[in-house]
Motif scaffolding. Structure first.
Motif, PDB file in Angstrom:
ATOM      1  N   TYR A 134      29.268  38.713  29.862  1.00  0.00           N
ATOM      2  CA  TYR A 134      29.338  38.370  31.283  1.00  0.00           C
ATOM      3  C   TYR A 134      30.674  38.835  31.828  1.00  0.00           C
ATOM      4  O   TYR A 134      31.710  38.617  31.200  1.00  0.00           O
ATOM      5  N   HIS A 135      30.623  39.487  32.994  1.00  0.00           N
ATOM      6  CA  HIS A 135      31.863  40.004  33.574  1.00  0.00           C
ATOM      7  C   HIS A 135      32.004  39.580  35.026  1.00  0.00           C
ATOM      8  O   HIS A 135      32.624  40.285  35.822  1.00  0.00           O
ATOM      9  N   ASP A 172      37.490  43.574  29.050  1.00  0.00           N
ATOM     10  CA  ASP A 172      37.468  42.425  29.958  1.00  0.00           C
ATOM     11  C   ASP A 172      38.144  41.251  29.255  1.00  0.00           C
ATOM     12  O   ASP A 172      37.530  40.542  28.472  1.00  0.00           O
ATOM     13  N   GLY A 223      38.122  36.829  38.529  1.00  0.00           N
ATOM     14  CA  GLY A 223      37.731  37.736  37.457  1.00  0.00           C
ATOM     15  C   GLY A 223      36.648  38.696  37.926  1.00  0.00           C
ATOM     16  O   GLY A 223      36.625  39.875  37.543  1.00  0.00           O
ATOM     17  N   THR A 224      35.758  38.195  38.755  1.00  0.00           N
ATOM     18  CA  THR A 224      34.683  39.036  39.299  1.00  0.00           C
ATOM     19  C   THR A 224      35.259  40.225  40.051  1.00  0.00           C
ATOM     20  O   THR A 224      34.843  41.377  39.862  1.00  0.00           O
ATOM     21  N   MET A 236      38.740  36.130  29.958  1.00  0.00           N
ATOM     22  CA  MET A 236      38.720  34.886  29.180  1.00  0.00           C
ATOM     23  C   MET A 236      39.750  34.907  28.043  1.00  0.00           C
ATOM     24  O   MET A 236      40.401  33.916  27.756  1.00  0.00           O
ATOM     25  N   LYS A 270      41.655  33.883  35.003  1.00  0.00           N
ATOM     26  CA  LYS A 270      41.849  32.566  34.368  1.00  0.00           C
ATOM     27  C   LYS A 270      43.321  32.235  34.098  1.00  0.00           C
ATOM     28  O   LYS A 270      44.029  31.801  35.000  1.00  0.00           O
ATOM     29  N   ASN A 314      30.821  34.461  26.426  1.00  0.00           N
ATOM     30  CA  ASN A 314      29.760  34.116  27.372  1.00  0.00           C
ATOM     31  C   ASN A 314      28.344  34.156  26.812  1.00  0.00           C
ATOM     32  O   ASN A 314      27.369  34.067  27.561  1.00  0.00           O
TER      33      ASN A 314
HETATM   34  N1  PLP Z   1      34.832  38.202  32.800  1.00  0.00           N
HETATM   35  C1  PLP Z   1      34.719  37.266  31.851  1.00  0.00           C
HETATM   36  C2  PLP Z   1      34.830  37.653  30.407  1.00  0.00           C
HETATM   37  C3  PLP Z   1      34.496  35.942  32.202  1.00  0.00           C
HETATM   38  O1  PLP Z   1      34.379  35.014  31.246  1.00  0.00           O
HETATM   39  C4  PLP Z   1      34.392  35.606  33.570  1.00  0.00           C
HETATM   40  C5  PLP Z   1      34.139  34.221  33.992  1.00  0.00           C
HETATM   41  O2  PLP Z   1      33.855  33.348  33.232  1.00  0.00           O
HETATM   42  C6  PLP Z   1      34.523  36.616  34.517  1.00  0.00           C
HETATM   43  C7  PLP Z   1      34.757  37.906  34.091  1.00  0.00           C
HETATM   44  C8  PLP Z   1      34.428  36.313  35.974  1.00  0.00           C
HETATM   45  O3  PLP Z   1      35.555  35.618  36.418  1.00  0.00           O
HETATM   46  P1  PLP Z   1      35.486  34.693  37.713  1.00  0.00           P
HETATM   47  O4  PLP Z   1      34.583  33.562  37.395  1.00  0.00           O
HETATM   48  O5  PLP Z   1      36.910  34.302  37.958  1.00  0.00           O
HETATM   49  O6  PLP Z   1      34.956  35.536  38.819  1.00  0.00           O
END
Ligand code: PLP
Length: 438
Positions: free
Chosen positions: A149-150, A250, A122-123, A253, A278, A222
């Motif tokens: 959180y992203h 985003d 996700g990051t 989730m 996810k 988050n």
């Molecule tokens: N974006 C959202 C809304 C998230 O909840 C998360 C992780 O929990 C991420 C991005 C980041 O994803 P990852 O942990 O796979 O890097």
């Protein structure tokens, strides 16, 4: 009634060993239980709605690997698809049919998106979407919301949620939220308040011409679950359009969790770019970003925005994603999840009401948070005013009795298609007992 609890000797032993070789003993901060104290359970296996820790204790799981496990753990269709893919090799560094199939399936659920690019987390998805938005608009500034959180890309670790809200990392609630993020990066990230359309309007009035994109969690998970207001969603669409900024939903989730088309479908959103993660990897590492063709075609090799990945579109991960989405389509769990969620929410609310413990329970579909505070929680400020001491007691009470709730007040709990009436009754029974002792 305990089918879990002590002993936890093996988890303790493993945690001690882990701390010698891995910072904090974990590979993602919230897992360390820093917000609630105690020793994290080391997990040995999982099936359906349950985890088993290294000491053999069975835990009724409300973390679901933080979202991916919507079908429950080890779903036979997903396991079988992975097994079949394994027979054919693990990674080729060349395109495969499975990438095309998964791309088509995701895009079918998101009719506003023409093209998608797979990454491994996700990051990576949000980081790449921001780069694309900047490349496409030729602007530098981005807007995010306090407590959203992203992932942990530099530009997004500014007033971030999740582990950064509980001292599991960084210097919470300052900008930037993490050491190692240069001020110069943080200065390019403007922070606004979620569910505050007037604030957003003021921000755009000041700097709108320089804003490349607004990124947001369409339902916040988050900071604990926070639901967007219609006015806020309307302002997001109107302002980004008026000023020529891209709107990035985003859905890492919420995608395929709240509906097949995620929050975009549920709330009728019209984002320019969408990020996933996810669920689309079915428990293996996958992320993705997508949008209209004219934007996506700015990405290399077609366009000037570079983005790549050795393991992107990994065939085994694609197989897990395809099997997960196929199962979600052929046996949609959404009505069941809504019923379970409603009963869980009502059951919990009744128990707390009777005990005279002030709580606010926010839920959308299979994402739920019990905030230990009186009054509504629709803003970040209201969420962080929760009684985290009480949450700690609640969390440990549940864990002692074999219910594995997220180890932080500021995370969503998730349930799955494998959570049935048995699990619901068991959960409420445990909560009732724990609440008596709060
Ligand atoms: N974006 C959202 C809304 C998230 O909840 C998360 C992780 O929990 C991420 C991005 C980041 O994803 P990852 O942990 O796979 O890097």
């Amino acid at each position: 009634m305990k089918d879990s609890t002590t002993p936890t000797t093996r988890s303790e032993h493993l945690f001690a060993r882990a701390q010698q070789v891995i910072p904090g003993g974990v590979n993602s901060p919230v897992r360390a239980f820093k917000a609630v104290g105690g020793t994290p359970r080391f997990i040995a296996r999982a099936q359906g709605a349950y985890l088993w820790d290294a000491d053999g204790n069975r835990l009724l799981d409300y973390v679901g690997s933080w979202g991916p496990m919507i079908l429950g753990h080890n779903h036979p269709a997903v396991v079988e698809a992975i097994r079949a893919a394994l027979e054919e090799g693990l990674s080729y560094g060349a395109p495969t049919e499975r990438e095309v199939v998964l791309a088509e399936k995701v895009l079918q659920a998101y009719p506003g998106c023409d093209q998608i690019r797979f990454v491994s987390s996700g990051t990576e998805a949000t980081m790449s979407a921001l780069r694309l938005a900047r490349g496409y608009t030729g602007r530098d500034l981005i807007v995010k919301f306090r407590g959203n959180y992203h992932g942990h890309a530099d530009s997004l670790l500014v007033q971030a949620g999740s582990g950064l809200l509980t001292g599991s990392g960084g210097t919470a609630r300052s900008a930037p939220s993490s050491a190692g993020v240069p001020e110069a990066f943080a200065e390019l990230t403007l922070v606004a308040d979620y569910n505050d359309p007037e604030g957003l309007k003021a921000l755009f009035a000041q700097q709108g011409e320089q804003i490349a994109a607004v990124i947001f969690e369409p339902v916040v998970g988050n900071a604990g679950v926070i639901v967007p207001t219609n006015e806020f969603l309307e302002a997001l669409h109107r302002l980004t359009q008026e000023y020529g900024a891209l709107l990035i939903a985003d859905e890492v989730m919420t995608g395929f969790r709240l509906a097949p088309g995620g929050a975009v479908e549920l709330l009728g959103l019209k984002p320019d770019l969408v990020c996933w993660g996810k669920i689309i990897g079915g428990g293996l590492p996958v992320g993705a970003y997508g949008g209209r063709a004219e934007i996506m075609q700015q990405v290399a090799p077609l366009g000037p925005v570079y983005q790549a990945g050795t393991l992107s579109g990994n065939p085994v991960a694609m197989a897990a994603g395809i099997a997960t989405l196929d199962t979600l389509l052929t046996q949609p769990p959404y009505a069941h999840l809504e019923r379970y969620g409603q009963a869980l929410q009502e059951g919990l609310a009744g128990i707390f009401r009777q005990a005279g413990i002030p709580t606010t329970i926010n839920r959308v579909g299979s994402m739920i948070t019990v905030f230990f505070r009186e009054g509504p929680v629709s803003t970040y400020a209201q969420a962080v005013a929760s009684d985290t001491q009480r949450f700690k007691q609640f969390f440990h009470g549940l864990l002692q009795n074999g219910v594995y709730w997220p180890p932080s007040q500021f995370e969503a709990a998730f349930f799955s298609a494998a959570h049935t009436q048995t699990e619901l009754e068991r959960t409420l029974e445990v909560v009732e007992q724990v609440v008596r002792e709060l």
